[in-house]
Design a protein around this motif. Structure first.
Motif, short mmCIF file in Angstrom:
data_model
loop_
_atom_site.label_atom_id
_atom_site.label_comp_id
_atom_site.label_asym_id
_atom_site.label_seq_id
_atom_site.Cartn_x
_atom_site.Cartn_y
_atom_site.Cartn_z
N ILE A 68 -3.17 12.20 -8.59
CA ILE A 68 -2.22 13.27 -8.96
C ILE A 68 -1.24 13.58 -7.85
O ILE A 68 -0.40 14.47 -8.00
CB ILE A 68 -2.98 14.55 -9.36
N LYS A 69 -1.33 12.86 -6.71
CA LYS A 69 -0.43 13.14 -5.60
C LYS A 69 0.07 11.82 -5.01
O LYS A 69 -0.65 10.82 -5.01
CB LYS A 69 -1.14 13.96 -4.51
N GLY A 70 1.29 11.84 -4.48
CA GLY A 70 1.82 10.71 -3.76
C GLY A 70 2.28 9.57 -4.65
O GLY A 70 2.42 9.68 -5.87
N LYS A 71 2.49 8.42 -4.02
CA LYS A 71 3.07 7.27 -4.72
C LYS A 71 2.15 6.73 -5.81
O LYS A 71 2.60 6.24 -6.85
CB LYS A 71 3.42 6.17 -3.73
N TRP A 72 0.84 6.82 -5.59
CA TRP A 72 -0.07 6.31 -6.60
C TRP A 72 -0.03 7.16 -7.86
O TRP A 72 -0.24 6.67 -8.96
CB TRP A 72 -1.49 6.23 -6.04
N ALA A 73 0.24 8.47 -7.70
CA ALA A 73 0.40 9.33 -8.88
C ALA A 73 1.68 8.95 -9.62
O ALA A 73 1.70 8.89 -10.85
CB ALA A 73 0.43 10.79 -8.45
N ARG A 74 2.74 8.66 -8.86
CA ARG A 74 4.01 8.27 -9.49
C ARG A 74 3.85 6.96 -10.26
O ARG A 74 4.48 6.75 -11.29
CB ARG A 74 5.11 8.13 -8.43
N GLU A 75 3.00 6.10 -9.74
CA GLU A 75 2.78 4.82 -10.40
C GLU A 75 1.77 4.92 -11.54
O GLU A 75 1.52 3.93 -12.23
CB GLU A 75 2.30 3.79 -9.37
N GLY A 76 1.17 6.09 -11.71
CA GLY A 76 0.20 6.28 -12.78
C GLY A 76 -1.11 5.57 -12.57
O GLY A 76 -1.81 5.24 -13.54
N ARG A 77 -1.49 5.36 -11.31
CA ARG A 77 -2.71 4.61 -11.02
C ARG A 77 -3.95 5.48 -11.14
O ARG A 77 -3.91 6.69 -10.86
CB ARG A 77 -2.63 3.99 -9.63
N GLY A 297 -6.00 3.05 6.68
CA GLY A 297 -5.28 1.99 5.98
C GLY A 297 -5.12 2.25 4.51
O GLY A 297 -4.40 1.52 3.83
N LYS A 298 -5.78 3.28 4.00
CA LYS A 298 -5.65 3.67 2.59
C LYS A 298 -4.92 5.00 2.53
O LYS A 298 -3.70 5.04 2.49
CB LYS A 298 -7.03 3.75 1.95
N SER A 299 -5.67 6.10 2.53
CA SER A 299 -5.02 7.41 2.52
C SER A 299 -4.65 7.88 3.93
O SER A 299 -3.88 8.83 4.10
CB SER A 299 -5.93 8.44 1.85
N VAL A 300 -5.23 7.25 4.95
CA VAL A 300 -4.92 7.57 6.35
C VAL A 300 -4.11 6.43 6.93
O VAL A 300 -4.56 5.27 6.91
CB VAL A 300 -6.21 7.78 7.18
N GLN A 301 -2.94 6.75 7.44
CA GLN A 301 -2.03 5.71 7.95
C GLN A 301 -2.11 5.64 9.48
O GLN A 301 -2.07 6.67 10.16
CB GLN A 301 -0.60 5.99 7.52
N LEU A 302 -2.23 4.43 9.99
CA LEU A 302 -2.40 4.24 11.43
C LEU A 302 -1.20 4.75 12.21
O LEU A 302 -1.37 5.38 13.27
CB LEU A 302 -2.61 2.75 11.73
N ASP A 303 0.03 4.52 11.72
CA ASP A 303 1.19 4.95 12.49
C ASP A 303 1.25 6.47 12.60
O ASP A 303 1.66 7.02 13.63
CB ASP A 303 2.48 4.40 11.87
N GLU A 304 0.80 7.19 11.55
CA GLU A 304 0.77 8.65 11.62
C GLU A 304 -0.27 9.12 12.65
O GLU A 304 -0.01 10.03 13.43
CB GLU A 304 0.45 9.24 10.25
N LEU A 305 -1.44 8.48 12.66
CA LEU A 305 -2.46 8.83 13.63
C LEU A 305 -1.97 8.57 15.05
O LEU A 305 -2.23 9.35 15.97
CB LEU A 305 -3.73 8.03 13.38
N MET A 306 -1.27 7.48 15.24
CA MET A 306 -0.74 7.16 16.57
C MET A 306 0.28 8.20 17.02
O MET A 306 0.31 8.59 18.19
CB MET A 306 -0.14 5.76 16.58
N ALA A 307 1.09 8.69 16.09
CA ALA A 307 2.05 9.74 16.43
C ALA A 307 1.33 11.02 16.83
O ALA A 307 1.72 11.69 17.80
CB ALA A 307 2.98 9.99 15.24
N GLN A 308 0.26 11.37 16.10
CA GLN A 308 -0.53 12.55 16.45
C GLN A 308 -1.20 12.38 17.81
O GLN A 308 -1.31 13.33 18.59
CB GLN A 308 -1.58 12.80 15.37
N ALA A 309 -1.64 11.17 18.10
CA ALA A 309 -2.29 10.91 19.39
C ALA A 309 -1.29 11.06 20.54
O ALA A 309 -1.62 11.63 21.59
CB ALA A 309 -2.90 9.51 19.40
N ARG A 310 -0.07 10.54 20.35
CA ARG A 310 0.95 10.68 21.39
C ARG A 310 1.27 12.15 21.64
O ARG A 310 1.45 12.57 22.79
CB ARG A 310 2.21 9.91 20.99
N LYS A 311 1.32 12.92 20.58
CA LYS A 311 1.58 14.35 20.72
C LYS A 311 0.45 15.03 21.49
O LYS A 311 0.69 15.88 22.36
CB LYS A 311 1.73 14.98 19.34
#
Length: 563
Positions: A68-77, A297-311
């Motif tokens: 019901i949220k995000g791109k998978w909701a838009r795709e009706g998955r 790699g699914k609902s948690v994205q590595l690049d976002e975690l890396m940005a949080q780590a740098r912060k």
């Protein structure tokens, strides 16, 4: 494939145990517990069996629901459960009593970092328990610190139902603004506010407690827990991230789960799994983040975690939030002292004071308390033949303290005589004194270390009788070296103890607080009910023994000589 979700769960178990999937200590212990339980199915004294069909049902149900949220909701998955989610769900729902077929687990505790799909999974479980668990008059709830927080999972479940008209019609599910109902079974699901005093009168079949770490009091948990008594297989499911309050209800439940996983206590009706980092892991090493984020790699994205780590690296004020929310690490000045697996390996049920060799120098430690804490007497000596330290413990507690402890295991331990119980509401110090006199008559006792703050008068009387009482001031400067030495001795297998389960429980309760200004350490406990009297007596005794009678060096024991 007959049971695809169980197959995925079994593959997850294999991958965790083989190291193919990086996992922390607690996840490894949780999957090993499942392996060990499955091996017990043939045992006549094990009342539970694993029913793959029962394990499959909630998984198959949840995968009929839409995102019901995000791109998978838009795709009706539709939702697709990951192997780690299949492991949790099939384990909780698959175990049933071999005769009644009622569920084994009455409580599930799940701890992981944010954004790992807990709301979607929780919403699916809520709908399953409301509509497909076969319970008439099922009362299902979501609860959190605020009604808005409680509505997160409820509103997600509502949205899933709204987008599944065929399923809704088939199940007879009606959608209201503040509730979901099934008329033909008289069942309902609603969100609950956090004010525990307003929750009386519930008859809970299923409750999902969201973000338990944020609960300031235990009111909601206690009210829901006590409202489950009329149900044969009610289920209380907690999903949370780490926090900072180690005196709250969340850390209490977490501690209970870790003791179950560590085999310190046995509780067959509670399932628990904790996704976090291991001690010693580098918080900023991306290779360990999957331990706290199983959905990486699914609902948690590595690049976002890396940005949080740098912060977090750049801004110290953001570090705690990164640790608790994204790595599921509890933030506190204390850390567990002992590796309980190593402690267990040093245990020997056949061991005791009768094992003390003739003429061996014996050291004792005394930790006194008269009301709610234990009185503890530790007896230690060095075994030259085996190059090990022997440790025996005597524990004393009054009967009122046992009745009021709230520890269901304590009464059982007392019946098994792991604890000496004295009459009334005060622990009888005469029992302790009699044992000390007997030890001094029987063995070559060198010293009895005691804390003068609690036992000065008592110790003074025994000193007049000729017992070798020695004051030990409870300061970090005394405890720091002995904490390090004893931990190392245990890891090396050079301590042998009686395998007393009460002592094991106390050792698991002891945490070490380290000074911010120097490296000195102090033993302490996180909660009043987490008793540590036995280990304190042991540390006092070994602290003196290791100074006055240090074991031979490695050069002597291995026959190495200097020319």
């Amino acid at each position: 494939m007959t049971h695809p979700y169980v197959a995925k769960a079994n593959q997850y178990i294999q991958d965790v145990l083989s190291g193919a999937i990086p996992a922390c200590k607690w996840v490894k212990l949780a999957v090993q517990r499942q392996v060990d339980d499955l091996a017990r199915v043939q045992s006549e004294d094990w009342p539970w069996v694993f029913d793959p069909a029962m394990a499959e049902r909630p998984c198959a149900f949840i995968e009929l629901l839409p995102h019901i949220k995000g791109k998978w909701a838009r795709e009706g998955r539709l939702i697709e459960l990951e192997p780690w989610q299949c492991f949790i769900i099939t384990t909780v729902y698959g175990w049933v009593h071999r005769e009644t077929r009622l569920r084994r687990f009455l409580e599930a505790y799940e701890e992981e970092a944010r954004k790992n799909g807990k709301s979607a999974k929780g919403s699916g479980l809520l709908l399953y328990m409301l509509t497909a668990d076969g319970e008439h008059g099922a009362e299902c709830y979501t609860a959190a610190t605020t009604r808005d927080q409680a509505r997160i999972v409820f509103d997600d479940a509502k949205s899933m139902a709204e987008r599944s008209p065929g399923l809704r019609t088939h199940l007879g599910l009606a959608i209201m603004q503040h509730s979901l109902t099934v008329a033909h079974t008289s069942s309902k699901a609603t969100p609950l506010a956090a004010e525990g005093s307003t929750l009386d009168g519930l008859n809970v079949h299923f409750a999902l407690l969201d973000e338990l770490h944020a609960h300031k009091t235990r009111a909601v948990y206690d009210v829901i827990d006590t409202a489950r008594g009329a149900r044969e297989q009610s289920l209380l499911w907690t999903i949370t991230t780490a926090g900072t309050d180690r005196s709250g209800i969340c850390y209490e439940r977490r501690t209970h789960v870790t003791k179950i996983l560590d085999r310190v206590i046995h509780d067959d009706r509670v399932f628990g799994i904790i996704y976090t980092l291991d001690d010693g892991d580098d918080h900023f090493d991306p290779t360990v983040w999957i331990k706290a984020n199983p959905n990486l790699g699914k609902s948690v994205q590595l690049d976002e975690l890396m940005a949080q780590a740098r912060k977090a690296e750049a801004m110290p004020s953001a570090l705690n939030n990164f640790l608790t929310k994204r790595l599921n690490v509890w933030v506190s000045g204390e850390s567990p002292w002992m590796d309980m697996r190593a402690w267990d390996r040093c245990g020997d049920e056949a061991f005791g004071v009768d094992s003390i060799p003739d003429g061996a120098k014996v050291y004792m430690g005394l930790d006194l308390a008269q009301k709610k804490d234990f009185a503890a007497l530790a007896i230690v000596w060095y075994d030259e033949v085996n190059n090990k330290w022997g440790v025996c413990i005597r524990l004393y507690l009054n009967e009122l303290a046992i009745q009021e402890s709230g520890n269901a295991h304590l009464a059982g331990w007392a019946r098994q005589e792991y604890v000496t119980v004295t009459d009334g509401d005060l622990t009888d110090f005469d029992c302790v004194a009699d044992d000390m006199r007997a030890m001094c008559r029987r063995f070559n006792v060198q010293e009895i270390a005691f804390d003068p703050a609690l036992s000065m008068y008592f110790a003074g009387k025994l000193l007049e009788e000729g017992l070798p009482m020695v004051e030990i001031t409870q300061r970090p400067v005394f405890f720091t070296p002995v904490l390090i030495q004893v931990e190392n001795l245990v890891r090396e297998g050079r301590i042998r103890h009686e395998d007393n389960p009460v002592m094991a429980w106390m050792v698991s309760n002891l945490v070490v607080k380290q000074s911010k200004f120097n490296e000195l350490m102090a033993p302490t406990k996180e909660r009043p009910e987490n008793k540590i009297d036995g280990p304190m007596a042991m540390l006092m005794a070994l602290g003196r023994a290791l100074v006055l009678a240090p074991p031979p060096s490695v050069y002597e024991t291995r026959g190495i000589r200097f020319l």
